[in-house]
Design a protein around this motif. Structure first.
Motif, PDB file in Angstrom:
ATOM      1  N   HIS A  84      -0.949  10.884  -6.072  1.00  0.00           N
ATOM      2  CA  HIS A  84      -0.064  12.305  -5.793  1.00  0.00           C
ATOM      3  C   HIS A  84       0.402  11.712  -4.710  1.00  0.00           C
ATOM      4  O   HIS A  84       0.951  11.370  -2.961  1.00  0.00           O
ATOM      5  N   LEU A  85       2.493  11.867  -4.734  1.00  0.00           N
ATOM      6  CA  LEU A  85       3.124  10.966  -3.689  1.00  0.00           C
ATOM      7  C   LEU A  85       4.134  12.126  -3.140  1.00  0.00           C
ATOM      8  O   LEU A  85       4.378  13.204  -4.140  1.00  0.00           O
ATOM      9  N   PRO A  86       5.250  12.405  -3.013  1.00  0.00           N
ATOM     10  CA  PRO A  86       6.180  13.685  -2.152  1.00  0.00           C
ATOM     11  C   PRO A  86       6.960  13.972  -3.152  1.00  0.00           C
ATOM     12  O   PRO A  86       7.799  14.330  -3.458  1.00  0.00           O
ATOM     13  N   ASP A  87       7.316  12.635  -3.835  1.00  0.00           N
ATOM     14  CA  ASP A  87       8.063  12.772  -4.569  1.00  0.00           C
ATOM     15  C   ASP A  87       8.480  11.905  -5.781  1.00  0.00           C
ATOM     16  O   ASP A  87       7.940  13.363  -6.872  1.00  0.00           O
ATOM     17  N   LEU A  88       7.985  11.325  -6.394  1.00  0.00           N
ATOM     18  CA  LEU A  88       8.121  10.997  -8.304  1.00  0.00           C
ATOM     19  C   LEU A  88       5.879  10.358  -7.697  1.00  0.00           C
ATOM     20  O   LEU A  88       5.145   9.783  -6.070  1.00  0.00           O
ATOM     21  N   ASP A  89       5.658  10.922  -8.821  1.00  0.00           N
ATOM     22  CA  ASP A  89       3.572  10.357  -8.878  1.00  0.00           C
ATOM     23  C   ASP A  89       3.389   9.131  -9.290  1.00  0.00           C
ATOM     24  O   ASP A  89       4.409   8.364  -9.521  1.00  0.00           O
ATOM     25  N   GLY A  90       1.946   8.584  -8.483  1.00  0.00           N
ATOM     26  CA  GLY A  90       1.737   7.122  -8.841  1.00  0.00           C
ATOM     27  C   GLY A  90       2.783   6.792 -10.585  1.00  0.00           C
ATOM     28  O   GLY A  90       2.616   5.075 -10.682  1.00  0.00           O
ATOM     29  N   LEU A  91       1.986   7.617 -11.106  1.00  0.00           N
ATOM     30  CA  LEU A  91       2.943   6.684 -12.807  1.00  0.00           C
ATOM     31  C   LEU A  91       3.694   6.898 -13.269  1.00  0.00           C
ATOM     32  O   LEU A  91       4.469   5.876 -13.511  1.00  0.00           O
ATOM     33  N   SER A  92       4.762   7.344 -12.263  1.00  0.00           N
ATOM     34  CA  SER A  92       6.422   7.673 -12.626  1.00  0.00           C
ATOM     35  C   SER A  92       6.346   6.345 -11.486  1.00  0.00           C
ATOM     36  O   SER A  92       7.539   5.158 -12.726  1.00  0.00           O
ATOM     37  N   VAL A  93       6.524   5.930 -11.096  1.00  0.00           N
ATOM     38  CA  VAL A  93       6.365   4.849 -10.195  1.00  0.00           C
ATOM     39  C   VAL A  93       5.882   3.429 -10.902  1.00  0.00           C
ATOM     40  O   VAL A  93       6.614   2.479 -11.054  1.00  0.00           O
ATOM     41  N   ALA A  94       4.864   3.864 -11.437  1.00  0.00           N
ATOM     42  CA  ALA A  94       4.031   2.706 -12.365  1.00  0.00           C
ATOM     43  C   ALA A  94       5.877   2.397 -13.798  1.00  0.00           C
ATOM     44  O   ALA A  94       5.410   0.850 -14.196  1.00  0.00           O
ATOM     45  N   ARG A  95       5.687   3.530 -14.030  1.00  0.00           N
ATOM     46  CA  ARG A  95       6.629   3.095 -15.564  1.00  0.00           C
ATOM     47  C   ARG A  95       8.087   1.771 -14.678  1.00  0.00           C
ATOM     48  O   ARG A  95       7.670   1.424 -16.028  1.00  0.00           O
ATOM     49  N   GLN A  96       8.157   2.875 -14.117  1.00  0.00           N
ATOM     50  CA  GLN A  96       9.378   1.770 -13.269  1.00  0.00           C
ATOM     51  C   GLN A  96       9.247   0.132 -13.586  1.00  0.00           C
ATOM     52  O   GLN A  96      10.081  -0.452 -13.890  1.00  0.00           O
ATOM     53  N   LEU A  97       8.283   0.228 -12.437  1.00  0.00           N
ATOM     54  CA  LEU A  97       7.953  -1.374 -12.463  1.00  0.00           C
ATOM     55  C   LEU A  97       7.857  -2.286 -13.400  1.00  0.00           C
ATOM     56  O   LEU A  97       7.967  -2.991 -13.872  1.00  0.00           O
ATOM     57  N   VAL A 130       0.809  -1.280   0.216  1.00  0.00           N
ATOM     58  CA  VAL A 130       0.249  -0.023  -0.006  1.00  0.00           C
ATOM     59  C   VAL A 130       0.356   1.503  -0.011  1.00  0.00           C
ATOM     60  O   VAL A 130       2.274   1.183   0.341  1.00  0.00           O
ATOM     61  N   VAL A 131       0.508   1.922  -0.902  1.00  0.00           N
ATOM     62  CA  VAL A 131       1.471   3.244  -1.079  1.00  0.00           C
ATOM     63  C   VAL A 131       0.766   5.236  -1.086  1.00  0.00           C
ATOM     64  O   VAL A 131      -0.120   4.884  -1.527  1.00  0.00           O
ATOM     65  N   ASP A 132       0.525   5.376  -0.036  1.00  0.00           N
ATOM     66  CA  ASP A 132       0.563   6.535  -0.438  1.00  0.00           C
ATOM     67  C   ASP A 132       0.500   6.907   0.859  1.00  0.00           C
ATOM     68  O   ASP A 132       1.608   6.895   2.005  1.00  0.00           O
ATOM     69  N   ASP A 133       0.884   9.051   0.585  1.00  0.00           N
ATOM     70  CA  ASP A 133       1.985   9.781   1.266  1.00  0.00           C
ATOM     71  C   ASP A 133       0.473  10.013   3.149  1.00  0.00           C
ATOM     72  O   ASP A 133       1.210  10.644   3.650  1.00  0.00           O
TER      73      ASP A 133
END
Length: 121
Positions: free
Chosen positions: A56-69, A7-10
């Protein structure tokens, strides 16, 4: 078979609520993260089948995290959450490897188990 979720949320209150909902529906939360960097680390460490990911996360946004994964071997099934669905297109979500979107205020009514079930099939 138990389905492992990160679970990922700020917002710690939202993480607690989401963890409670997921657990009540027979899913196992193996880690919680408050930002994109720790989410990536948690996924790499625990290798969950699913990721409940805030946009919406404090460093990377969720779309950026998803793209990396999406570039990694056997990425988790990603369910994106946010308060605003109108920020991106379905094509953007699919390109980022995001399986579906659930508005935060609709999470309690969502069939969370089925959202993550195809991760194991």
């Amino acid at each position: 078979m138990c389905i492992d979720i990160v679970v990922v949320d700020d917002d710690p209150g939202f993480r607690r609520m989401a963890t409670t909902l997921l657990t009540a529906r027979g899913l196992r939360v193996v880690a919680e993260s408050r930002d994109g960097a720790s989410a990536l680390a948690a996924v790499r460490e625990h290798r969950p089948q699913g990721l409940l990911l805030d946009l919406h996360l404090p460093d990377l946004d969720g779309l950026s995290v998803a793209r990396q994964l999406a570039q990694e071997e056997a990425p988790p099934r990603i369910v994106l959450t946010s308060t605003d669905r109108s920020l991106w297109s379905q094509e953007e979500l699919e390109t980022a490897g995001i399986e579906c979107f659930v508005a935060k205020d609709k999470l309690v009514d969502a069939d969370l188990r089925s959202l993550f079930t195809s991760a194991t099939t």
